[in-house]
Design an enzyme around this catalytic site. Structure first.
Site, PDB file in Angstrom:
ATOM      1  N   LYS A  92       0.846  -1.207   0.000  1.00 38.65           N
ATOM      2  CA  LYS A  92       0.000   0.000   0.000  1.00 38.65           C
ATOM      3  C   LYS A  92       0.876   1.250   0.000  1.00 38.65           C
ATOM      4  O   LYS A  92       0.602   2.220  -0.706  1.00 38.65           O
ATOM      5  CB  LYS A  92      -0.939  -0.025   1.217  1.00 38.65           C
ATOM      6  CG  LYS A  92      -2.027  -1.082   1.096  1.00 38.65           C
ATOM      7  CD  LYS A  92      -2.777  -1.331   2.392  1.00 38.65           C
ATOM      8  CE  LYS A  92      -3.742  -2.511   2.236  1.00 38.65           C
ATOM      9  NZ  LYS A  92      -4.356  -2.945   3.491  1.00 38.65           N
ATOM     10  N   ASP A 136     -10.172   3.883   4.801  1.00 35.44           N
ATOM     11  CA  ASP A 136     -10.303   2.434   4.643  1.00 35.44           C
ATOM     12  C   ASP A 136     -11.753   1.993   4.923  1.00 35.44           C
ATOM     13  O   ASP A 136     -12.083   0.825   4.757  1.00 35.44           O
ATOM     14  CB  ASP A 136      -9.325   1.743   5.608  1.00 35.44           C
ATOM     15  CG  ASP A 136      -8.955   0.343   5.175  1.00 35.44           C
ATOM     16  OD1 ASP A 136      -9.074   0.030   3.974  1.00 35.44           O
ATOM     17  OD2 ASP A 136      -8.546  -0.462   6.041  1.00 35.44           O
ATOM     18  N   GLN A 169      -3.864  -1.613   9.851  1.00 34.70           N
ATOM     19  CA  GLN A 169      -3.847  -2.913   9.176  1.00 34.70           C
ATOM     20  C   GLN A 169      -4.531  -3.961  10.058  1.00 34.70           C
ATOM     21  O   GLN A 169      -4.210  -4.117  11.227  1.00 34.70           O
ATOM     22  CB  GLN A 169      -2.400  -3.324   8.856  1.00 34.70           C
ATOM     23  CG  GLN A 169      -2.292  -4.622   8.082  1.00 34.70           C
ATOM     24  CD  GLN A 169      -2.962  -4.571   6.705  1.00 34.70           C
ATOM     25  OE1 GLN A 169      -2.861  -3.587   5.983  1.00 34.70           O
ATOM     26  NE2 GLN A 169      -3.661  -5.633   6.349  1.00 34.70           N
TER      27      GLN A 169
END
Ligand code: NAP
Length: 284
Positions: free
Chosen positions: A56, A123, A100
């Site tokens: 990412k 996200d 994450q």
């Protein structure tokens, strides 16, 4: 034998979306003097998570998006993680925050996600974002579900009135993708580990979303001839949740693994990071 399904090329579409995000990031940087910045937070050193975060960040760098990486030890407590994320939420130089998943079994991941300010939730993991997605309001989509919808749109899959069956109900994938499909007037069925006679339900699906996390779990017998099959699974060895060879002779459209849903997730993250920066810099 049915003709083979057409492939839904997530890699190609993702490339186009990342190029668009890069152009917008460059324009934003020129106009405001500030480049979009994504903070990535990683707890521990799980190899798959380390790889995902590195991927990412590399994509961000290529698209002209800054990234600030925060690596925390595996022993980090929920309170410490919440403190770190709250500080990033309050930092005007950070426009998007990615924690994450999974953060570790001892962490209250929901509490950590909720410390992300809604305007930085690129996200799409907070309750705020989920509610906005479900109500059809403005907000950030959960990245993998958002990427799946972009892929369906790109291939002109008409969702209204179609029966969409989602196998999986996780907070980051199954539940939100079902909500997005419902928002497009699909009739949505969720399946999960307690579902009885899974195949009888999946065989009714015009659009089948596999979000299980079990390699080649769905075979040809699960697929209605002519269905659109989206394989969100990403299992060790680059294997999806769908038995691709069996499925491609029944489906009309199908995502490969790799090269289907995975790249779309990152493209959505980058796009939403630029959106967040533009909004925070008052430069939409
Ligand atoms: P997860 O949190 O483990 O959820 C898996 C879901 O599958 C659960 O809802 C579970 O049901 C259901 N399930 C498990 N066994 C089942 C069975 N025998 N029959 C029917 N349903 C069953 O996984 P996730 O985070 O959603 O991820 C799912 C897959 O997508 C994984 O392969 C993951 O790597 C992949 N993924 C890919 C991306 C990407 O960018 N490509 C992003 C995220 C995830 P219960 O709720 O009843 O336990």
């Amino acid at each position: 034998m049915s003709p083979e399904a057409r492939l839904m090329d997530g890699s190609a579409l993702a490339r186009t979306l990342v190029e668009q995000a890069a152009r917008r990031a460059a324009d934003l940087t020129e106009r405001t003097g500030t480049a979009p910045c994504l903070a990535t937070v990683l707890v521990g050193d799980d190899p798959a998570s380390v790889t995902y975060v590195r991927m990412k960040r590399n994509r961000c760098a290529k698209a002209g998006i800054l990234s600030r990486h925060v690596a925390l030890p595996a022993a980090t407590t929920t309170a410490e993680l919440v403190g770190t994320i709250t500080a990033l939420s309050n930092d005007p130089e950070v426009h998007g925050i990615l924690l994450q998943h999974p953060a570790g079994p001892h962490i209250d991941e929901r509490a950590a996600f909720e410390a992300i300010a809604p305007e930085k939730d690129v996200d799409g993991v907070t309750c705020h974002s989920f509610a906005a997605m479900s109500f059809g309001l403005d907000g950030f989509a959960s990245c993998t579900p958002g990427g799946i919808l972009r892929l369906l749109d790109h291939y002109d899959v008409d969702l209204a009135g179609k029966h969409a069956v989602v196998v999986g109900r996780s907070a980051i994938l199954g539940k939100p993708v079902g909500m997005l499909l419902l928002g497009r007037d699909a009739t949505v069925t969720y399946c999960h580990s307690r579902t009885t006679d899974l195949a009888s339900l999946t065989r009714e699906a015009d659009v089948l979303i596999a979000a299980v996390g079990r390699p080649r779990f769905l075979g040809g017998e699960h697929i209605k001839p002519g269905a659109v099959v989206i394989d969100a699974g990403s299992n060790p060895g680059n294997v999806g949740d769908v038995d691709f060879e069996a499925a491609r002779t029944r489906a009309s459209l199908i995502t490969p693994v790799p090269g289907g849903v995975g790249p779309m997730t990152i493209a959505t993250l980058l796009t939403q990071t630029v959106d967040a920066a533009a909004a925070q810099l008052n430069a939409v």
